[in-house]
Design an enzyme around this catalytic site. Structure first.
Site, PDB file in Angstrom:
ATOM      1  N   SER A 188       1.961   0.709  -1.385  1.00  0.00           N
ATOM      2  CA  SER A 188       1.453  -0.992  -0.928  1.00  0.00           C
ATOM      3  C   SER A 188       0.101  -1.058  -0.016  1.00  0.00           C
ATOM      4  CB  SER A 188       1.868  -1.541  -0.437  1.00  0.00           C
ATOM      5  OG  SER A 188       2.951  -2.542  -0.976  1.00  0.00           O
ATOM      6  N   LYS A 210      -3.178  -1.891  -1.359  1.00  0.00           N
ATOM      7  CA  LYS A 210      -3.027  -3.087  -0.684  1.00  0.00           C
ATOM      8  C   LYS A 210      -5.000  -3.766   0.589  1.00  0.00           C
ATOM      9  CE  LYS A 210       1.004  -5.698  -1.953  1.00  0.00           C
ATOM     10  NZ  LYS A 210       1.516  -4.322  -1.912  1.00  0.00           N
ATOM     11  N   TYR A 239       5.201  -4.355   6.996  1.00  0.00           N
ATOM     12  CA  TYR A 239       6.012  -5.428   6.719  1.00  0.00           C
ATOM     13  C   TYR A 239       6.507  -6.022   7.966  1.00  0.00           C
ATOM     14  CZ  TYR A 239       5.638  -2.080   2.450  1.00  0.00           C
ATOM     15  OH  TYR A 239       5.169  -1.668   1.585  1.00  0.00           O
ATOM     16  N   TYR A 289      -2.366  -6.279 -11.060  1.00  0.00           N
ATOM     17  CA  TYR A 289      -1.693  -5.753  -9.483  1.00  0.00           C
ATOM     18  C   TYR A 289      -0.227  -4.258 -10.007  1.00  0.00           C
ATOM     19  CZ  TYR A 289       1.965  -6.292  -5.668  1.00  0.00           C
ATOM     20  OH  TYR A 289       2.677  -5.569  -4.637  1.00  0.00           O
ATOM     21  N   VAL A 291       5.330   1.746   0.041  1.00  0.00           N
ATOM     22  CA  VAL A 291       6.843   2.326  -0.359  1.00  0.00           C
ATOM     23  C   VAL A 291       7.420   3.598  -0.963  1.00  0.00           C
ATOM     24  CG1 VAL A 291       7.961  -0.338   0.228  1.00  0.00           C
ATOM     25  CG2 VAL A 291       7.919   1.194  -3.148  1.00  0.00           C
TER      26      VAL A 291
END
Ligand code: GLU
Length: 304
Positions: free
Chosen positions: A63, A66, A240, A188, A258
């Site tokens: 992530s 992102k 998160y 993605y 992660v």
């Protein structure tokens, strides 16, 4: 400031933390990463790099990508980007479907999966070769070609990506996804599978410490305001449902993945990346957070 001495000391101090977390196991390609991998890289604006452990070994940034996706899309779409994705912390797990239903297909922020899927859709609309151009973009930010897709991880993400597929389909039903569902998922899943080292990650994030300009080339990649806003979203949404605690304990904008990576930024000074695959119950690197907490305490530096 003796950054080398500080990170070496921190590496010793966090030793008792090993074994307390759990390596991500939702896909086999991540489950097999050795739990004892550990690296720290500090990259300063003046080009110096300090590192310990496995800081040169590429790992799955998950992530953290992102942030790169947002940084690539933002200059293209400008403020119109925020019509399709919000800027509020979610307080929910990163792959939550519930919130998306309440909010009629507009994700809370670009760093939960739903938000990143919308940003991916925007990249597909603008860039003819989104996967290649994403890699080129990160290579330019990091000043290095040593950034690549780990195809085994990408395949694994696809094989087990049922929740992400549900998120895209749901948003498509609310007209917040334009490209075909399969294409959005493919781009993605590759984003999640980007591999790079702590050292390259820290270099790539310097653009956010330097108000949108690459320190190594002087090229402007983001406006000052865009860089500020990406940092702000990292601070409030980068961890998160543990973003509040990270801001509380560390006091820096940052992003985790992660794969066990965390990158954080001290504006005008440096970027620091840590990799330790054991995760805590929120999906953030157990040891990575401890390292950063120690780093801001020992250096006396944070944004507050
Ligand atoms: N590949 C993960 C997923 O989309 C993202 C994991 C992460 O948050 O780092 O489910």
């Amino acid at each position: 400031m003796d950054y080398q001495g500080i990170i070496e000391e921190i590496a010793v101090l966090v030793e008792p933390e090993f074994g307390k977390g759990k390596v991500a196991d939702y896909i086999p390609a991540l489950a097999k990463v050795p739990a004892d991998k550990f690296g720290i890289a500090v990259q300063t604006m003046d080009g110096a790099c300090f590192q310990v452990g496995d800081a040169e070994e590429p790992f799955s940034i998950q992530s953290i990508a992102k942030v790169f996706a947002l940084a690539q899309a933002y200059p293209v779409y400008g403020e119109a980007l925020w019509k399709r994705v919000g800027m509020e912390p979610s307080g929910n797990p990163f792959n939550s479907l519930v919130q998306l239903e309440y909010e009629k297909g507009i994700p809370r922020n670009p760093f939960i999966n739903a938000g990143a899927l919308v940003i991916t859709d925007m990249l597909i609309e603008h860039f003819p070769k989104p996967k290649t151009q994403m890699l080129d973009f990160i290579r330019e930010l990091s000043g290095s070609d040593d950034v690549y897709y780990d195809y085994e991880v990408a395949r694994s993400e696809r094989e087990f990506g049922f929740t992400n597929a549900a998120l895209v389909n749901f948003m498509k039903s609310h007209y917040n996804i334009k490209a075909p569902v399969e294409q959005v998922l493919d781009v993605y899943f590759h984003q999640c599978a980007i591999a790079m080292s702590c050292r390259k990650l820290a270099s790539a994030f310097l653009v956010l410490a330097n108000h949108g300009v690459l320190p190594h080339s002087g090229k402007r990649m983001l406006t000052q305001s865009q860089a500020k806003r990406i940092n702000a979203v990292m601070l409030t949404c980068g961890f998160y449902d543990e973003a509040g605690e990270f801001a509380f304990c560390v006091g820096l904008p940052g992003k985790s993945g992660v794969g066990g990576g965390i990158v954080a930024v001290i504006p005008n000074e440096l970027a620091i990346a840590v990799w330790s695959p054991e995760l805590n119950e929120h999906g953030n690197s157990q040891i990575g957070i401890k390292v950063l907490e120690r780093f801001t305490t020992m250096t006396g530096k944070s944004i507050f």
